[in-house]
Scaffold this motif. Sequence first.
Motif, PDB file in Angstrom:
ATOM      1  N   ALA A  41       0.840  -1.201   0.000  1.00  6.77           N
ATOM      2  CA  ALA A  41       0.000   0.000   0.000  1.00  6.77           C
ATOM      3  C   ALA A  41       0.873   1.249   0.000  1.00  6.77           C
ATOM      4  CB  ALA A  41      -0.903  -0.013   1.232  1.00  6.77           C
ATOM      5  N   LYS A  42       1.986   1.160   0.710  1.00 12.74           N
ATOM      6  CA  LYS A  42       2.887   2.306   0.793  1.00 12.74           C
ATOM      7  C   LYS A  42       3.492   2.610  -0.581  1.00 12.74           C
ATOM      8  CE  LYS A  42       6.707   4.012   3.616  1.00 12.74           C
ATOM      9  NZ  LYS A  42       7.693   3.651   4.642  1.00 12.74           N
ATOM     10  N   ALA A  43       3.832   1.536  -1.289  1.00 16.17           N
ATOM     11  CA  ALA A  43       4.398   1.715  -2.625  1.00 16.17           C
ATOM     12  C   ALA A  43       3.365   2.340  -3.558  1.00 16.17           C
ATOM     13  CB  ALA A  43       4.877   0.378  -3.187  1.00 16.17           C
ATOM     14  N   TYR A  44       2.112   1.920  -3.412  1.00 14.20           N
ATOM     15  CA  TYR A  44       1.052   2.488  -4.239  1.00 14.20           C
ATOM     16  C   TYR A  44       0.937   3.984  -3.959  1.00 14.20           C
ATOM     17  CZ  TYR A  44      -3.385   3.192  -6.572  1.00 14.20           C
ATOM     18  OH  TYR A  44      -4.351   3.655  -7.410  1.00 14.20           O
ATOM     19  N   ALA A  45       0.955   4.314  -2.673  1.00 12.85           N
ATOM     20  CA  ALA A  45       0.812   5.713  -2.275  1.00 12.85           C
ATOM     21  C   ALA A  45       1.986   6.553  -2.764  1.00 12.85           C
ATOM     22  CB  ALA A  45       0.694   5.808  -0.753  1.00 12.85           C
ATOM     23  N   LEU A  46       3.205   6.049  -2.574  1.00 13.25           N
ATOM     24  CA  LEU A  46       4.384   6.863  -2.895  1.00 13.25           C
ATOM     25  C   LEU A  46       4.796   6.773  -4.364  1.00 13.25           C
ATOM     26  CD1 LEU A  46       6.607   6.341   0.274  1.00 13.25           C
ATOM     27  CD2 LEU A  46       5.200   8.310  -0.325  1.00 13.25           C
ATOM     28  N   ALA A  47       4.886   5.548  -4.878  1.00 12.43           N
ATOM     29  CA  ALA A  47       5.460   5.386  -6.214  1.00 12.43           C
ATOM     30  C   ALA A  47       4.472   5.732  -7.316  1.00 12.43           C
ATOM     31  CB  ALA A  47       5.967   3.956  -6.399  1.00 12.43           C
ATOM     32  N   ILE A  48       3.186   5.528  -7.063  1.00 10.70           N
ATOM     33  CA  ILE A  48       2.222   5.854  -8.114  1.00 10.70           C
ATOM     34  C   ILE A  48       1.525   7.177  -7.832  1.00 10.70           C
ATOM     35  CG2 ILE A  48       0.121   5.118  -9.304  1.00 10.70           C
ATOM     36  CD1 ILE A  48       1.193   2.300  -9.259  1.00 10.70           C
ATOM     37  N   LEU A  84       6.377  -6.314  -7.821  1.00 10.97           N
ATOM     38  CA  LEU A  84       6.662  -7.628  -7.239  1.00 10.97           C
ATOM     39  C   LEU A  84       7.240  -7.461  -5.847  1.00 10.97           C
ATOM     40  CD1 LEU A  84       8.378  -8.896 -10.455  1.00 10.97           C
ATOM     41  CD2 LEU A  84       6.398 -10.024  -9.450  1.00 10.97           C
ATOM     42  N   THR A  85       6.905  -8.399  -4.979  1.00  9.13           N
ATOM     43  CA  THR A  85       7.483  -8.364  -3.637  1.00  9.13           C
ATOM     44  C   THR A  85       8.847  -9.051  -3.690  1.00  9.13           C
ATOM     45  OG1 THR A  85       6.598 -10.504  -2.987  1.00  9.13           O
ATOM     46  CG2 THR A  85       5.175  -8.596  -2.635  1.00  9.13           C
ATOM     47  N   PRO A  86       9.721  -8.743  -2.728  1.00 11.08           N
ATOM     48  CA  PRO A  86      11.043  -9.388  -2.705  1.00 11.08           C
ATOM     49  C   PRO A  86      10.913 -10.913  -2.636  1.00 11.08           C
ATOM     50  CG  PRO A  86      10.919  -7.622  -1.070  1.00 11.08           C
ATOM     51  CD  PRO A  86       9.556  -7.758  -1.663  1.00 11.08           C
ATOM     52  N   GLU A  87       9.891 -11.371  -1.931  1.00  6.43           N
ATOM     53  CA  GLU A  87       9.698 -12.821  -1.780  1.00  6.43           C
ATOM     54  C   GLU A  87       9.359 -13.461  -3.122  1.00  6.43           C
ATOM     55  OE1 GLU A  87       8.190 -10.465   0.142  1.00  6.43           O
ATOM     56  OE2 GLU A  87       9.606 -10.719   1.816  1.00  6.43           O
ATOM     57  N   GLU A  88       8.523 -12.792  -3.899  1.00  6.18           N
ATOM     58  CA  GLU A  88       8.152 -13.333  -5.214  1.00  6.18           C
ATOM     59  C   GLU A  88       9.381 -13.468  -6.115  1.00  6.18           C
ATOM     60  OE1 GLU A  88       3.529 -11.711  -5.439  1.00  6.18           O
ATOM     61  OE2 GLU A  88       5.164 -10.409  -6.065  1.00  6.18           O
TER      62      GLU A  88
END
Lengths: 245, 406
Positions: free
Chosen positions: A168-175, A196-200
Amino acid sequence: MATSTINDEEIKKFSDLAEQWWDPSGQFKPLHKFNPVRLAYIREQVLAHFSLEGTKRQPFEGMKFLDIGCGGGLLCEPMARLGAEVTGADASERNIGIAKVHAEQSGLDIKYLATTSEALAAKGEQFDVVLNMEVVEHVADVPLYLKSCSALVKPGGLMFIATINRTAKAYALAIIGAEYVLGWLPRGTHSFSKFLTPEEITSIISRHGMTIRDRSGVSYNPLHDQWRKSRDMAVNYMLLAEKKT
Amino acid sequence: MGKSSDYDVAIVGGGPAGLTLGLALSQFVPDLRVLVLDRKEFKIPDDARSLALAAGVTRIFEVLGIWDKMSAHAAPIAHMRVTDSGTGDISRPLFLSFDGDVHPGRPFAHMVPFRDIVGALLEVARSRVELKAQAQVRSLNTGGATAELVLQDGSAVCAKLIIAADGSRSALRDMAGIKTINHDYHQNGLVTTISHEIDHGDTAFEHFRPAGPFASLPLPGSRSSLVWTESRAQAMHLKFLSRDEQARIIEASMGNCLGKVELEEPIQSFPLRLCLARDFVVPRLALLGDAAHAIHPITGQGLNLGLKDVAALSEVIIEAVRHGEDHGDLNVLRRYERWRRLDVALMAMVTDSLNRLFSNEAVALRIVRDFGLGLVDRMPLIKKSLMRHAAGQDPGGPKLLSGQDI
């Protein structure tokens, strides 16, 4: 024609921006700002992994580097200055054209190829270090792409992957932040579902002989207008993986 | 067409800042090709003054291994006494401790003869850096991937980065088309050297008076160097008094803290003028020291600021080289500008008047605004960092200033 994982629409999107690659205050300003932190990370990790002499002006001398999705050559040129024998690959002919022109102006010898990681891997080429920075979030078939990238790493060699997390944070900041509020990036540069997540990523590449050696977050500090390495991997992050010997 | 030679960095101006930068660069990146040019011969100046070197600045010289060579006649300033009446919380002397990494038991500054500073720098530079004397720059071309200097004799020097360390009237700054902001403080700075009755005990005194600050800096023996500001009229008035009368006025200004004083030399008076470059950097060129910012009189403040520039610029260049970046690229050079701009702007304000630091009327404050810090919307931030700065807690300052290798 070889199977390609690169989405035509993606290529077009960036080719339109290509001429501005090397303008530090142009549309690729965020990438220019981002560059020092990636460069420092690459230098530090490569020196440590290969036990290289850091006081030398060209510590990467004799090493083969591949930059996938090299764009205008923002990473290739520094690696070449540090002595590496650099190949830059980009699916966009236009990017490759710009990168070639710029390298020539800078007096640097870099091999630029308008090709894909799949095509390179099919030829059986391998490199000491593969740079895979800010690419994976634009790719159509991620598993196929990461498989070919992994194949391009020599046994005992390294692959760097930098991308954006799917949080959610990435959506808020990066997009919302970077594309809509700050206008750093053209709208539509990123689509959230492709993050992608680091785990993926870890799960995919570990199937191709890669072992994660380091993970690091990268955060933007608005006070200093600077990107720094951080522990927070919720938005931008970098992974370092080693190929099994 | 003359012969052209290629360098990574060409430093124009062989003063203390230029030489120190050359030494720092070649120490940490030994195979960097560095050239220092000067339009005159490299020699020790005929200048008997001692200058106050702030602690952070002496650390630069320690890291470069030349402090021992220049400190033979250095007088430590171990204590600082502020004798103002009202604003007792100001612990920063105007002309000294803009540096802030002062440690207990360590003098926060040294008075060092200017000749010793330049002498030590030159001695070491001759063996470590390529020097080119009598090299007057005729023209500058920063258009390409490499900058070119054409010298008076027709020869050319090519370098990825040109450093203009050629003083407050920098010819290179003009050639690069960089404009300056000039401000007249309508005050004079005065300097002289005194001997005095009471020993100074390695103490610097700072007296805050309505007319502006008055500082005495301890020299070896019972002698001190004085630096203070007066209105133009008062400065003129002082000039026509006898030395005895001048001495009495000085004693009174100092609250007689050093007893009876005697002037060792005539009072020198300079109009306080600020000359600040609008940009510190353009592609392939960076301004260093007085070329970027000059505040008269030359009280050593200029030198300290210039050497802090060196600490920041050398770190920016070296990091860029290590990262494989083009160190003459504007993007790289802007890091240096950002790093130094606040400190320099602060100095301009502090010089204007400590007491009016946050007054809206302060002309210097307006200059800072013009200077592009975006002060209006960042005011709380500036204030906060000012206070941190005053308390000596600058985070993320240049490594050399805290005695670290780059």
